[in-house]
Design an enzyme around this catalytic site. Sequence first.
Site, PDB file in Angstrom:
ATOM      1  N   GLY A   1       0.909  -0.930  -0.426  1.00  0.00           N
ATOM      2  CA  GLY A   1       0.084   0.205   0.015  1.00  0.00           C
ATOM      3  C   GLY A   1       1.298   1.161  -0.008  1.00  0.00           C
ATOM      4  O   GLY A   1       2.276   1.481   0.084  1.00  0.00           O
ATOM      5  N   LEU A   2       0.215   2.795  -0.063  1.00  0.00           N
ATOM      6  CA  LEU A   2       0.761   3.554  -0.208  1.00  0.00           C
ATOM      7  C   LEU A   2       1.788   4.383   1.302  1.00  0.00           C
ATOM      8  O   LEU A   2       1.602   3.615   1.913  1.00  0.00           O
ATOM      9  CB  LEU A   2      -0.439   4.886  -0.285  1.00  0.00           C
ATOM     10  CG  LEU A   2      -0.623   5.025  -1.645  1.00  0.00           C
ATOM     11  CD1 LEU A   2      -1.671   5.619  -1.751  1.00  0.00           C
ATOM     12  CD2 LEU A   2      -0.123   5.320  -2.972  1.00  0.00           C
ATOM     13  N   SER A   3       2.811   5.156   1.053  1.00  0.00           N
ATOM     14  CA  SER A   3       3.317   5.103   2.208  1.00  0.00           C
ATOM     15  C   SER A   3       2.558   5.816   3.050  1.00  0.00           C
ATOM     16  O   SER A   3       1.166   6.262   2.491  1.00  0.00           O
ATOM     17  CB  SER A   3       4.316   6.271   2.147  1.00  0.00           C
ATOM     18  OG  SER A   3       4.528   6.765   3.268  1.00  0.00           O
ATOM     19  N   GLY A   4       2.165   5.684   4.536  1.00  0.00           N
ATOM     20  CA  GLY A   4       1.350   6.386   5.426  1.00  0.00           C
ATOM     21  C   GLY A   4       0.101   5.380   5.641  1.00  0.00           C
ATOM     22  O   GLY A   4      -0.933   5.618   6.161  1.00  0.00           O
ATOM     23  N   SER A   5       0.018   4.176   4.716  1.00  0.00           N
ATOM     24  CA  SER A   5      -1.834   3.686   4.526  1.00  0.00           C
ATOM     25  C   SER A   5      -1.738   2.864   5.720  1.00  0.00           C
ATOM     26  O   SER A   5      -2.870   2.443   5.810  1.00  0.00           O
ATOM     27  CB  SER A   5      -1.314   2.781   3.091  1.00  0.00           C
ATOM     28  OG  SER A   5      -0.477   1.216   4.013  1.00  0.00           O
ATOM     29  N   GLY A   6      -0.759   2.587   6.404  1.00  0.00           N
ATOM     30  CA  GLY A   6      -0.691   1.405   7.448  1.00  0.00           C
ATOM     31  C   GLY A   6      -0.371   0.080   7.198  1.00  0.00           C
ATOM     32  O   GLY A   6      -0.722  -0.365   8.614  1.00  0.00           O
ATOM     33  N   LYS A   7       0.265  -0.358   6.899  1.00  0.00           N
ATOM     34  CA  LYS A   7       0.995  -1.448   6.595  1.00  0.00           C
ATOM     35  C   LYS A   7       1.991  -1.448   7.757  1.00  0.00           C
ATOM     36  O   LYS A   7       1.715  -2.937   8.537  1.00  0.00           O
ATOM     37  CB  LYS A   7       2.490  -1.186   5.516  1.00  0.00           C
ATOM     38  CG  LYS A   7       1.358  -0.985   3.666  1.00  0.00           C
ATOM     39  CD  LYS A   7       2.206  -1.236   3.072  1.00  0.00           C
ATOM     40  CE  LYS A   7       3.773  -0.205   3.024  1.00  0.00           C
ATOM     41  NZ  LYS A   7       3.222   1.543   3.014  1.00  0.00           N
ATOM     42  N   SER A   8       2.356  -1.094   8.131  1.00  0.00           N
ATOM     43  CA  SER A   8       3.443  -1.533   9.492  1.00  0.00           C
ATOM     44  C   SER A   8       2.697  -1.220  10.285  1.00  0.00           C
ATOM     45  O   SER A   8       3.157  -2.152  11.473  1.00  0.00           O
ATOM     46  CB  SER A   8       4.762  -0.321   9.209  1.00  0.00           C
ATOM     47  OG  SER A   8       5.426  -0.236   7.772  1.00  0.00           O
TER      48      SER A   8
ATOM     49  N   SER B   1       6.111  -1.246  -2.197  1.00  0.00           N
ATOM     50  CA  SER B   1       6.108  -2.531  -3.404  1.00  0.00           C
ATOM     51  C   SER B   1       4.871  -1.781  -4.496  1.00  0.00           C
ATOM     52  O   SER B   1       4.247  -2.719  -4.534  1.00  0.00           O
ATOM     53  CB  SER B   1       5.806  -4.117  -3.031  1.00  0.00           C
ATOM     54  OG  SER B   1       5.182  -3.819  -1.796  1.00  0.00           O
TER      55      SER B   1
END
Length: 198
Positions: free
Chosen positions: A33-40, A107
Amino acid sequence: MTSKNIVWHDHKVTKQDRSSIKKQKPVILWFTGLSGSGKSTIANAVETKLYKMGKHTYLLDGDNIRHGLNKDLGFSEEDRIENIRRIGEVAKLFVDSGLIVLTAFISPFQKDRDQVRNLVNDEEFIEVYVDTPLEVCEQRDPKGLYKKARAGEIPDFTGISSPYEPPKNPEIHIKNDEVAVEECVEKVIEYLKEHKYI
């Protein structure tokens, strides 16, 4: 240049042996997902939940990997492709060890995510699309990267000056706008239970 004098060595202890002793099915949970999407955030919360359930996991995070294994790579398209290739190879090794490996990487290119998928067996790769609108990611901007990208300080920034190709058919699709982290975690855990990974 690749040497021709390299021979693959098979192990006496197999992937099945390693996973059966852990009482789980090894898999890559690939959060994109985009940077800041909440992946981490979501990947961390999922790993915590799995840990509490007694499962054996490891979390690979984009920024952390760039402090060591991939510290020689920049953010050009070529370097981003190599970044994901290396991560895929590491994730494959973790799967072979019997672990549930979680990865949190932007990615951005579908072909790179597909390349990682093709490194392992069909059931050993779960694409988790953390689908958060660009405007929400920009509002969150936890690292101040969007602000820098908009000011022209960061070239090739995904979503601003470089494309993001959303997954076409992710196994898990999380629409992460005004949704509690716990709800996102439960969606992933339920998928893992339903498909007998845990």
